[in-house]
Write an enzyme that holds these catalytic residues in place. Structure first.
Site, PDB file in Angstrom:
ATOM      1  N   GLY A   1     -15.038   1.336  11.024  1.00 54.13           N
ATOM      2  CA  GLY A   1     -15.768   0.962   9.814  1.00 54.13           C
ATOM      3  C   GLY A   1     -16.712   2.023   9.283  1.00 54.13           C
TER       4      GLY A   1
ATOM      5  N   ASN B   1     -16.049   4.095   6.905  1.00 55.22           N
ATOM      6  CA  ASN B   1     -15.949   4.037   5.431  1.00 55.22           C
ATOM      7  C   ASN B   1     -16.648   2.798   4.886  1.00 55.22           C
ATOM      8  OD1 ASN B   1     -14.224   6.265   4.095  1.00 55.22           O
ATOM      9  ND2 ASN B   1     -13.168   5.818   6.018  1.00 55.22           N
TER      10      ASN B   1
ATOM     11  N   LYS C   1       2.956 -14.765   7.669  1.00 58.56           N
ATOM     12  CA  LYS C   1       2.086 -13.839   6.933  1.00 58.56           C
ATOM     13  C   LYS C   1       1.574 -14.460   5.629  1.00 58.56           C
ATOM     14  CE  LYS C   1       2.034  -9.239   4.911  1.00 58.56           C
ATOM     15  NZ  LYS C   1       2.086  -7.859   5.328  1.00 58.56           N
TER      16      LYS C   1
ATOM     17  N   ARG D   1      -2.901  -3.265   8.063  1.00 59.71           N
ATOM     18  CA  ARG D   1      -1.769  -4.131   7.718  1.00 59.71           C
ATOM     19  C   ARG D   1      -1.325  -3.874   6.284  1.00 59.71           C
ATOM     20  NH1 ARG D   1      -0.907  -7.843  11.392  1.00 59.71           N
ATOM     21  NH2 ARG D   1      -2.585  -7.931  12.910  1.00 59.71           N
ATOM     22  N   LEU D   2      -0.037  -4.094   6.075  1.00 59.49           N
ATOM     23  CA  LEU D   2       0.497  -3.992   4.720  1.00 59.49           C
ATOM     24  C   LEU D   2       0.068  -5.241   3.943  1.00 59.49           C
ATOM     25  CD1 LEU D   2       2.296  -1.772   3.598  1.00 59.49           C
ATOM     26  CD2 LEU D   2       4.287  -3.159   4.186  1.00 59.49           C
ATOM     27  N   ILE D   3      -0.436  -5.044   2.742  1.00 53.58           N
ATOM     28  CA  ILE D   3      -0.835  -6.186   1.912  1.00 53.58           C
ATOM     29  C   ILE D   3       0.438  -6.821   1.336  1.00 53.58           C
ATOM     30  CG2 ILE D   3      -2.087  -6.868  -0.181  1.00 53.58           C
ATOM     31  CD1 ILE D   3      -3.987  -6.093   2.083  1.00 53.58           C
TER      32      ILE D   3
ATOM     33  N   ASN E   1      -6.935   1.695  -1.730  1.00 57.65           N
ATOM     34  CA  ASN E   1      -6.862   2.082  -0.318  1.00 57.65           C
ATOM     35  C   ASN E   1      -7.253   3.545  -0.184  1.00 57.65           C
ATOM     36  OD1 ASN E   1      -6.124   1.895   2.467  1.00 57.65           O
ATOM     37  ND2 ASN E   1      -4.180   2.910   2.006  1.00 57.65           N
TER      38      ASN E   1
ATOM     39  N   HIS F   1      -6.442   6.895   2.370  1.00 58.11           N
ATOM     40  CA  HIS F   1      -5.462   7.321   3.374  1.00 58.11           C
ATOM     41  C   HIS F   1      -5.741   8.775   3.755  1.00 58.11           C
ATOM     42  CE1 HIS F   1      -1.648   7.251   5.492  1.00 58.11           C
ATOM     43  NE2 HIS F   1      -1.432   8.466   5.007  1.00 58.11           N
TER      44      HIS F   1
HETATM   45  C1  GRF Z   1      -9.851   6.342   7.552  1.00 63.28           C
HETATM   46  O1  GRF Z   1      -9.666   7.665   7.951  1.00 63.28           O
HETATM   47  C2  GRF Z   1      -8.904   5.977   6.438  1.00 63.28           C
HETATM   48  O2  GRF Z   1      -8.422   7.074   5.753  1.00 63.28           O
HETATM   49  C3  GRF Z   1      -7.762   5.311   7.160  1.00 63.28           C
HETATM   50  O3  GRF Z   1      -8.331   4.678   8.261  1.00 63.28           O
HETATM   51  C4  GRF Z   1      -9.507   5.365   8.654  1.00 63.28           C
HETATM   52  C5  GRF Z   1     -10.568   4.322   8.845  1.00 63.28           C
HETATM   53  O4  GRF Z   1     -11.702   4.827   9.476  1.00 63.28           O
HETATM   54  N1  GRF Z   1      -7.059   4.407   6.277  1.00 63.28           N
HETATM   55  P1  GRF Z   1     -13.039   3.981   9.528  1.00 63.28           P
HETATM   56  O5  GRF Z   1     -12.725   2.660  10.226  1.00 63.28           O
HETATM   57  O6  GRF Z   1     -13.525   3.786   8.140  1.00 63.28           O
HETATM   58  O7  GRF Z   1     -13.990   4.814  10.364  1.00 63.28           O
END
Ligand code: GRF
Length: 195
Positions: free
Chosen positions: A12, A14, A65, A91-93, A107, A109
């Site tokens: 978490g 982010n 799902k 998970r895929l939405i 999202n 990535h």
């Molecule tokens: C991030 O690097 C994001 O790009 C990917 O999953 C990671 C999540 O990291 N989708 P965090 O849980 O926010 O530390």
């Protein structure tokens, strides 16, 4: 003020960057819910600390799902959530959520999409021997990391970098970019709908 839910499955960091931006007044959003599918995920403690509501269930608790996603939609609607931010949600939405939130799910990535979609994007990039990778913020569609791209940041991969070095550099970029891009999206939407 955009009413948002963040979906996350892991540490978490982010999620925390988004919480911090809201608290600092640089992101005009109200985080009304954290959706998590992993009861032991560290992101749950972060949400508790930030006094944000948590919904944590696994699809295994439901017949399928669709039933799982319908429950999530109910949780979102009961809090008037307008926008979904995926931040490490593993998970895929599916269609039950997608049809309720058209063009309202983003999202992040850890690669320069369309390169290296799916799991372990950093490992994929390092195995491929690329010297430049990065992060992508994109709208979510039914595919795996395939929706329209909103923003990308490049980072360099040096010859003797460990996976951790690369991940750290990518996450630093993510924590700066994600709140900024969300703010731009929310401000643009407000401007567009103004009379
Ligand atoms: C991030 O690097 C994001 O790009 C990917 O999953 C990671 C999540 O990291 N989708 P965090 O849980 O926010 O530390």
């Amino acid at each position: 003020m955009k009413k948002i839910a963040v979906f996350a499955s892991g540490s978490g960091s982010n999620f925390q960057a988004i919480v911090d931006a809201v608290n600092a007044g640089t992101l005009d959003a109200e985080i009304r819910l954290l959706v998590c599918d992993q009861p032991s995920a560290a992101v749950l403690q972060r949400a508790q600390q930030a006094r944000i509501d948590r919904f944590c269930k696994s699809p295994k608790d439901f017949v399928d799902k669709t039933a799982f996603e319908k429950e999530i939609v109910q949780q979102l609607k009961s809090r008037d959530i307008e926008f979904i931010v995926l931040a490490g949600y593993m998970r895929l939405i599916g269609i039950a959520i997608l049809k309720e939130y058209p063009e309202s799910i983003v999202n992040i990535h850890p690669s320069l999409l369309p390169a290296f979609p799916g799991k372990d994007a950093i490992g994929q990039a390092m195995n491929a021997g690329v010297q430049v990778s990065g992060m992508t913020i994109h709208y979510v569609d039914a595919g795996m990391d395939t929706g329209p791209i909103i923003a990308q940041t490049e980072i360099q991969i040096h010859a003797n970098d460990s996976r951790d070095d690369v991940q750290k550099r990518i996450q630093q970029a993510e924590h700066i970019c994600y709140p900024k891009v969300l703010q731009e999206l929310f401000t643009k939407e407000t401007t567009n709908t103004a009379p």
